[in-house]
Design a protein around this motif. Sequence first.
Motif, PDB file in Angstrom:
ATOM      1  N   VAL A  63     -17.956  60.037  17.288  1.00  0.00           N
ATOM      2  CA  VAL A  63     -19.335  60.985  17.323  1.00  0.00           C
ATOM      3  C   VAL A  63     -19.494  61.661  18.685  1.00  0.00           C
ATOM      4  CG1 VAL A  63     -21.747  60.507  17.353  1.00  0.00           C
ATOM      5  CG2 VAL A  63     -20.355  59.473  15.564  1.00  0.00           C
ATOM      6  N   ILE A  64     -19.356  60.882  19.969  1.00  0.00           N
ATOM      7  CA  ILE A  64     -19.460  61.384  21.232  1.00  0.00           C
ATOM      8  C   ILE A  64     -18.603  62.303  21.405  1.00  0.00           C
ATOM      9  CG2 ILE A  64     -19.534  60.539  23.731  1.00  0.00           C
ATOM     10  CD1 ILE A  64     -21.599  59.257  21.702  1.00  0.00           C
ATOM     11  N   HIS A  65     -17.408  62.258  21.308  1.00  0.00           N
ATOM     12  CA  HIS A  65     -16.213  63.154  21.413  1.00  0.00           C
ATOM     13  C   HIS A  65     -16.585  64.561  20.578  1.00  0.00           C
ATOM     14  CE1 HIS A  65     -13.034  59.976  21.753  1.00  0.00           C
ATOM     15  NE2 HIS A  65     -13.782  60.194  22.770  1.00  0.00           N
ATOM     16  N   LEU A  66     -17.394  64.496  19.674  1.00  0.00           N
ATOM     17  CA  LEU A  66     -17.817  65.739  18.821  1.00  0.00           C
ATOM     18  C   LEU A  66     -19.191  66.362  19.475  1.00  0.00           C
ATOM     19  CD1 LEU A  66     -17.615  64.751  15.080  1.00  0.00           C
ATOM     20  CD2 LEU A  66     -15.998  65.987  16.504  1.00  0.00           C
ATOM     21  N   LEU A  67     -19.968  65.356  20.075  1.00  0.00           N
ATOM     22  CA  LEU A  67     -21.059  65.752  20.637  1.00  0.00           C
ATOM     23  C   LEU A  67     -20.673  66.655  21.956  1.00  0.00           C
ATOM     24  CD1 LEU A  67     -24.094  65.758  21.164  1.00  0.00           C
ATOM     25  CD2 LEU A  67     -23.912  63.460  22.343  1.00  0.00           C
ATOM     26  N   MET A  68     -19.812  66.088  22.788  1.00  0.00           N
ATOM     27  CA  MET A  68     -19.225  66.943  23.953  1.00  0.00           C
ATOM     28  C   MET A  68     -18.339  67.742  23.920  1.00  0.00           C
ATOM     29  SD  MET A  68     -19.579  63.400  26.627  1.00  0.00           S
ATOM     30  CE  MET A  68     -19.345  64.664  28.135  1.00  0.00           C
ATOM     31  N   ARG A  69     -17.686  68.099  22.630  1.00  0.00           N
ATOM     32  CA  ARG A  69     -16.803  69.101  22.320  1.00  0.00           C
ATOM     33  C   ARG A  69     -15.655  68.782  22.739  1.00  0.00           C
ATOM     34  NH1 ARG A  69     -17.689  75.208  21.765  1.00  0.00           N
ATOM     35  NH2 ARG A  69     -15.932  74.762  20.390  1.00  0.00           N
ATOM     36  N   PHE A  70     -15.168  67.138  22.903  1.00  0.00           N
ATOM     37  CA  PHE A  70     -13.756  67.110  23.106  1.00  0.00           C
ATOM     38  C   PHE A  70     -12.979  67.466  21.825  1.00  0.00           C
ATOM     39  CE2 PHE A  70     -15.519  63.640  26.064  1.00  0.00           C
ATOM     40  CZ  PHE A  70     -15.307  64.554  27.145  1.00  0.00           C
ATOM     41  N   SER A  92     -21.747  77.469  19.608  1.00  0.00           N
ATOM     42  CA  SER A  92     -22.294  78.861  20.133  1.00  0.00           C
ATOM     43  C   SER A  92     -22.455  78.880  21.677  1.00  0.00           C
ATOM     44  CB  SER A  92     -23.448  79.265  19.348  1.00  0.00           C
ATOM     45  OG  SER A  92     -24.539  78.502  19.835  1.00  0.00           O
ATOM     46  N   VAL A  93     -22.343  77.738  22.307  1.00  0.00           N
ATOM     47  CA  VAL A  93     -22.523  77.899  23.805  1.00  0.00           C
ATOM     48  C   VAL A  93     -21.266  77.532  24.759  1.00  0.00           C
ATOM     49  CG1 VAL A  93     -24.970  77.505  23.573  1.00  0.00           C
ATOM     50  CG2 VAL A  93     -23.380  75.724  23.865  1.00  0.00           C
ATOM     51  N   SER A  94     -21.285  77.762  26.036  1.00  0.00           N
ATOM     52  CA  SER A  94     -20.264  77.339  26.753  1.00  0.00           C
ATOM     53  C   SER A  94     -20.137  75.828  26.828  1.00  0.00           C
ATOM     54  CB  SER A  94     -20.302  78.350  28.089  1.00  0.00           C
ATOM     55  OG  SER A  94     -21.348  77.545  28.903  1.00  0.00           O
ATOM     56  N   ILE A  95     -18.944  75.362  26.969  1.00  0.00           N
ATOM     57  CA  ILE A  95     -18.696  73.993  27.149  1.00  0.00           C
ATOM     58  C   ILE A  95     -18.950  73.496  28.356  1.00  0.00           C
ATOM     59  CG2 ILE A  95     -16.782  72.231  27.121  1.00  0.00           C
ATOM     60  CD1 ILE A  95     -15.030  73.818  25.294  1.00  0.00           C
ATOM     61  N   ALA A  96     -18.933  74.285  29.521  1.00  0.00           N
ATOM     62  CA  ALA A  96     -19.440  73.783  30.731  1.00  0.00           C
ATOM     63  C   ALA A  96     -20.790  73.501  30.779  1.00  0.00           C
ATOM     64  CB  ALA A  96     -18.731  74.725  31.787  1.00  0.00           C
ATOM     65  N   SER A  97     -21.386  74.516  30.176  1.00  0.00           N
ATOM     66  CA  SER A  97     -22.975  74.288  30.082  1.00  0.00           C
ATOM     67  C   SER A  97     -23.268  73.054  29.226  1.00  0.00           C
ATOM     68  CB  SER A  97     -23.735  75.702  29.696  1.00  0.00           C
ATOM     69  OG  SER A  97     -23.314  75.834  28.378  1.00  0.00           O
ATOM     70  N   ALA A 104       2.179  70.835  24.452  1.00  0.00           N
ATOM     71  CA  ALA A 104       2.035  70.649  23.040  1.00  0.00           C
ATOM     72  C   ALA A 104       0.455  70.160  22.781  1.00  0.00           C
ATOM     73  CB  ALA A 104       2.938  69.588  22.459  1.00  0.00           C
ATOM     74  N   VAL A 105      -0.089  69.598  23.670  1.00  0.00           N
ATOM     75  CA  VAL A 105      -1.576  69.602  23.365  1.00  0.00           C
ATOM     76  C   VAL A 105      -2.410  70.496  23.098  1.00  0.00           C
ATOM     77  CG1 VAL A 105      -3.577  68.604  24.553  1.00  0.00           C
ATOM     78  CG2 VAL A 105      -1.504  67.426  24.884  1.00  0.00           C
ATOM     79  N   ARG A 106      -3.442  70.484  22.194  1.00  0.00           N
ATOM     80  CA  ARG A 106      -4.015  71.551  21.855  1.00  0.00           C
ATOM     81  C   ARG A 106      -5.241  71.774  22.872  1.00  0.00           C
ATOM     82  NH1 ARG A 106      -7.449  71.537  15.836  1.00  0.00           N
ATOM     83  NH2 ARG A 106      -8.456  73.647  16.020  1.00  0.00           N
ATOM     84  N   PRO A 107      -5.202  73.205  23.180  1.00  0.00           N
ATOM     85  CA  PRO A 107      -6.268  73.413  24.156  1.00  0.00           C
ATOM     86  C   PRO A 107      -7.680  73.303  23.650  1.00  0.00           C
ATOM     87  CG  PRO A 107      -5.147  75.559  23.565  1.00  0.00           C
ATOM     88  CD  PRO A 107      -4.310  74.299  22.889  1.00  0.00           C
ATOM     89  N   GLU A 108      -8.663  73.242  24.583  1.00  0.00           N
ATOM     90  CA  GLU A 108      -9.978  73.368  24.209  1.00  0.00           C
ATOM     91  C   GLU A 108     -10.152  74.772  23.794  1.00  0.00           C
ATOM     92  OE1 GLU A 108     -12.382  70.171  26.487  1.00  0.00           O
ATOM     93  OE2 GLU A 108     -12.070  72.168  27.569  1.00  0.00           O
ATOM     94  N   PRO A 109     -11.375  75.048  22.977  1.00  0.00           N
ATOM     95  CA  PRO A 109     -11.554  76.315  22.355  1.00  0.00           C
ATOM     96  C   PRO A 109     -11.866  77.150  23.403  1.00  0.00           C
ATOM     97  CG  PRO A 109     -12.952  74.581  21.340  1.00  0.00           C
ATOM     98  CD  PRO A 109     -12.006  73.971  22.373  1.00  0.00           C
ATOM     99  N   ASP A 110     -11.483  78.472  23.128  1.00  0.00           N
ATOM    100  CA  ASP A 110     -12.146  79.489  24.358  1.00  0.00           C
ATOM    101  C   ASP A 110     -13.167  79.960  24.119  1.00  0.00           C
ATOM    102  OD1 ASP A 110     -11.944  81.769  25.915  1.00  0.00           O
ATOM    103  OD2 ASP A 110     -10.388  82.844  24.909  1.00  0.00           O
ATOM    104  N   ASP A 111     -14.061  79.787  25.071  1.00  0.00           N
ATOM    105  CA  ASP A 111     -15.600  79.870  25.004  1.00  0.00           C
ATOM    106  C   ASP A 111     -15.648  81.072  25.850  1.00  0.00           C
ATOM    107  OD1 ASP A 111     -15.206  78.720  27.525  1.00  0.00           O
ATOM    108  OD2 ASP A 111     -16.776  77.209  27.100  1.00  0.00           O
ATOM    109  N   ALA A 112     -14.876  81.854  26.264  1.00  0.00           N
ATOM    110  CA  ALA A 112     -15.116  82.864  27.235  1.00  0.00           C
ATOM    111  C   ALA A 112     -16.098  83.686  26.369  1.00  0.00           C
ATOM    112  CB  ALA A 112     -13.696  83.861  27.458  1.00  0.00           C
TER     113      ALA A 112
END
Length: 293
Positions: A97-104, A121-126, A35-43
């Motif tokens: 604020v930190i969660h948004l900065l790191m895209r959690f 607009s960029v990949s989460i890993a990068s 049920a946890v919302r997955p992270e955005p698909d940044d493929a």
Amino acid sequence: LYGMLLTRPVSGLAGVYGSVQTARGAAERLIEVFAVRPEPDDAGASPLAPVSGHIRLENLHFAYPGRGKVLSGVDLEIRAGETIALTGENGSGKSTVIHLLMRFADPDEGRVLIDGTDIRSVSIASLRGQIGLVAQHVLLLNGTVRENIAYGCPDAAEAEIERAARAAQADEFIRRLPQGYDTLIGDQGIRLTGGQRQRISLARALLKNPPILVLDEATAMFDPQGELDFIEDCQSVLAERTVILITHRPASLALADRVLVLDQGRICPDGFPDSQAASGKSSRSPRGARLPQ
């Protein structure tokens, strides 16, 4: 005879009931995970180019599901190489604020820019590869000191690991351990002190050599003298990158070029709200920001 024949299957029912309850609990936890919302698909998203660390938050609004707004129109600009401190009461939105900065999580409105690039607009890993995080609750594994420092960079060379440990002022105590860098530290670093765990966490973050470093209540487990020693040791490290401190402690606040106070999801332009200032809960720091006594 019939009684003896019935005893075994009846007693076996108790074991079946226990197994059913165990399976039920496991299924409930599994359902929660699904049920946890997955992270955005940044493929297909382009990687974030190496940054200098200039951060801009524009009109950020955010609310967790089922709760009221945590952030209400936050605007903030952090210059590259600057150290800022975020403080405020619990629930004021500092960690968000930190969660948004790191895209959690992504903001409901507004955007986060690093060096002028919208992080969506960029990949989460990068993105996360250029941010180092030292959290209040350090996550350490039941492995060696070397394995814990290199957790995010498993291919790091021995010299790089030791260089990061020296930068975090951890190399000296590590070499005093029974097997040095090969010492097993136990679950959650149970064989280390709170200060030693924090230094290993800092070394792990510095091994990435991130241009942006976040210290989220990183000195919360220190005694006053240990906190002062930690801060003094880390000053040279913090001077080389953009640093965001989340803290309530005056000694840590003194590290910052600017101290910003969050209250009810907004940044107070002049320190603590008047209601707190009137009650005598604030004073002026040497840098001119209002800090808690």
